[in-house]
Structure formats: C-alpha cells, structure tokens
Design an enzyme around this catalytic site. Sequence first.
Site, PDB file in Angstrom:
ATOM      1  N   HIS A 104      -8.984  -4.223  -9.602  1.00 18.51           N
ATOM      2  CA  HIS A 104      -7.946  -5.219  -9.877  1.00 18.51           C
ATOM      3  C   HIS A 104      -6.682  -4.887  -9.090  1.00 18.51           C
ATOM      4  O   HIS A 104      -6.456  -3.747  -8.689  1.00 18.51           O
ATOM      5  CB  HIS A 104      -7.624  -5.271 -11.380  1.00 18.51           C
ATOM      6  CG  HIS A 104      -6.901  -4.058 -11.905  1.00 18.51           C
ATOM      7  ND1 HIS A 104      -5.519  -3.951 -11.890  1.00 18.51           N
ATOM      8  CD2 HIS A 104      -7.360  -2.897 -12.424  1.00 18.51           C
ATOM      9  CE1 HIS A 104      -5.166  -2.775 -12.397  1.00 18.51           C
ATOM     10  NE2 HIS A 104      -6.265  -2.118 -12.728  1.00 18.51           N
ATOM     11  N   CYS A 105      -5.891  -5.930  -8.824  1.00 18.92           N
ATOM     12  CA  CYS A 105      -4.590  -5.750  -8.187  1.00 18.92           C
ATOM     13  C   CYS A 105      -3.540  -6.043  -9.248  1.00 18.92           C
ATOM     14  O   CYS A 105      -3.811  -5.917 -10.433  1.00 18.92           O
ATOM     15  CB  CYS A 105      -4.444  -6.662  -6.973  1.00 18.92           C
ATOM     16  SG  CYS A 105      -4.572  -8.419  -7.372  1.00 18.92           S
ATOM     17  N   ALA A 106      -2.347  -6.449  -8.855  1.00 20.06           N
ATOM     18  CA  ALA A 106      -1.271  -6.662  -9.816  1.00 20.06           C
ATOM     19  C   ALA A 106      -1.533  -7.846 -10.736  1.00 20.06           C
ATOM     20  O   ALA A 106      -1.072  -7.863 -11.883  1.00 20.06           O
ATOM     21  CB  ALA A 106       0.052  -6.870  -9.083  1.00 20.06           C
TER      22      ALA A 106
END
Length: 466
Positions: free
Chosen positions: A25-27
């Site tokens: 996942h990213c932000a």
Amino acid sequence: MDTKKVASELTRLLGGKDNIISATHCATRLRIVLQDDDQPNKQEIEELDGVKGVFSASGQFQVIFGTGLVNKVYAEFAAETGLGTKDTDGGEKQVDHAEAAKKKMNPLARIARTLSNIFVPIIPAIVASGLLMGLLGMMTAFEWVASDSPWILFLDMFSSAAFIILPILIGFSAAKEFGANPYLGAVLGGIMTHPVLLNPWTLTDAVPESVSFLGMNVELLGYQGTVIPILLVVYIMSKIEKGLRKIIPNAIDLLVVPFVTVILTAFIAMLFIGPLGTWVGNGLTWSLDFIYSTAGIFAGLIFGGLYSTIVITGVHHSFHAIEAALIADLGVNFLLPIWAMANVAQGGAGLAVFFLTKNPKVKEIAIPASFSAFLGITEPIIFGVNLRFMRPFIGAAIGGALGGAYVVFTNVIVNAYGLTGIPMIAIAAPFGTANIINYLIGMLIAAAGAFVATWILGIKEDTTKK
C-alpha cells in the site's frame, strides 16, 4: 467501520486468496497483483465501506481507501490472505511485490516504472536545490547582501551541489533499480564527474583537453549535471557485474567482481557510452525546446489536454528523467507547469461533480480528492470520481488544455521537478513575480475551465446503485 470485515469481503470479491499474488500500500491506496485481472467484481468493491474508488494500473489492481484507513485495511488484508508467504506456483517463498507488478506490465510501462523508481528518490535533492537557487536569485536581484558576501558564496555552493554530483545520485539509484551494487554505481558517477575532467556545469565556455588513447582522441570532458550518459553506463555496469558473479567463484568474488566491473565499465563509459549519451541527451533537449518554441500554445493545448490520459497508462513516471535532463541542459523546466495545469483541472472537474451528483458517497469523495489534486496528487480524483463518469474526465482535459496553453504563452518555468499544484509556487518563485502571477492565472483558467466544461457536459449516474 469494521476493517476486518472489509478485508474479508475484499478478498472474496478479488477472486479469493488463490487469485492474489502479492499486495502493498501507499499513502492512500491498496495495491494488489492478481493472477487473473478479470476476476475482481469492481462494482461491488466500489460499494464496500470506506472504498473511494478502484482502478487497474502499473500491473496492479488498486483500491483507494484514503490516508490512515488504508494502513488499517492492509493489516487486516495481509492477515486474511497470508501475504508474502506464497508465490504464483503456490510455494512458500517471499514474493517481491515490485517484481510481481512489473511482470504484469507491458514493455513501455516497465520502462516508465523503472525510470520512476530511479528518479523519484532523487526528488528531495532536486527540490532543495531549486529552492536554494531561488533564495540565491532573490538575494542577488533585490541586493539584500553585497555581491561579494559569503552568503552568495555559500548559497551558490549549496544550490549547485546536487546538479554537479547528479551522475553520482543517479548512479546509486539506477544501480539499485537494475539489481547491481549501488555503491559501484556511485563510483561510476564519481568517475564521470572527476575533478580531472572539465566541469561543463560551471565552465560552459572552456575547451576541454584531449588525450590520445588506443588510437582514439578522447576529450577530458566531465558529465556533471547530465542524465542519460550515467543511465546507460550503469545499465551496462549491471550486466557486467551480474555476468561476472555467475562465473567467478565465491571465494574471490569480493576481490575480482568489483575490480573488473569498475575498470571495464569506466573505460566503456569514457570512450563510448559517455559521448553517445551526451549526444542523445542534447538531441532530446533540443527537440523538446524546438517543439516548445515553435508550436507554442498549441504544444500547451495538446500536452495539457493529454497529460491526464498519460497518467492512466503510468507512462508519466518516465517524465522525471526528461525534466531532469531539461534542468541539467537548459537550467529550467518548462514541462512541469503544463503537467500542473492538467492536475489542477482534474480538481476543478471534481468540484463540479460534487455539485452535480446526487450520490452521497461520491460527494464524500469529491471534495477531499479535488483539494488533493490542487496539491498535486491526482489519482484519488481521477480514478475515484472523474473516470467513474468519464464526462468530468473530458472536462478536465479541456481545462488542462486551456491552462497549458496559457502557461506556455506566458513562458512559465520552474527550476526543479516533482511538485505541481499549489506547492509548485515555491519552485516558480525564483523566476520573478510575473512568473508566479502567470502560474496562478493558469491554475485559475485550468480549474475554472474544467469546472465549466464538466458542468456543461453533465454526468450520467446509475440510479440503480446505492
């Protein structure tokens, strides 16, 4: 919300555990690599609690949850699927998510992702140098201090350092991406910027010395501030290093591999690849400058209108390399203001959707995603709102084209890359008040044009959905 329930439902709607290769996942987004990309039920996933949009890009199925929430969902999703413990053959070895995603991409997308992975880590250094150049320019223009002040001396050193050692920074980052020893990549960058070589970054009018080597005339010219030469050199270095490791016994690997890799690659760099890379880089810069100068506002219309479409493909990640080359060769970046107009226009279209839609969930997404676009982050508004209805995406393209034409017409430029939207004001400031004002007017034209175009086009909602 019950994040455990959401993770369980998401796993089921993705086709079950067996269809999931890896995830990260990213932000704001959960990024998942799947065996079969046709299995996910996108419509039902969009209806899950907390989901703000879904899309497929860069070899990954991506689910937008938003900042903070995505971390909690990922933790439950990892526990639900046992991520990182199986590969595509059902084995028990760790899966490299980046490599798994790359295998799902087409060749063009792989190249774009590779360039992105090389240049994105360097963005902080480039932005810092750009801002320092701006401070130096203001101190000089407004005569805050004397021209021979130590302030001028030190700020000149601080602002130019990143560009002088740019091949070292790229060498380190590129070697990591190509699977080679990053410190050897940095050494190659150091060789290409050695003090023995003439520094074109500070001595543009000087003529380099030449030496005769193996019957060839070799100019002692450095590669400070260049981009393409070091990329080509490190790519070749990675092939040499990997090839040597296959044939050199482990007992003497540490002695032989680095020595042979550096000496072979360095000679290839100085005799062949460096000059070729410089020629290619100069040709690219000249071509872009010619298009920008000749096509004028039409270039702004086309690039500003098409940029968001390019974002969908993921190819836009490769633009960082082109922008870095422009800054190195010309000292300015005239492409980023155009990209910024396209990003801001997506926000303007998203605001129009907020007023047009009757769906409370879309309204909930539209406002924060629009302001995110004004700050330069467009994925939530593009994939969560505008592409969902398509017409707002077209409206944003119209706004981006109008804004792009204006910033080209008024010659808006910046001295770095990596920032768009409102934050880009910081790297536009070094070129004067008029540059900032024209950039702000361009933003207003892009956002307002997208808003009006979307309002006229309207949106077609599926009234049967909750």
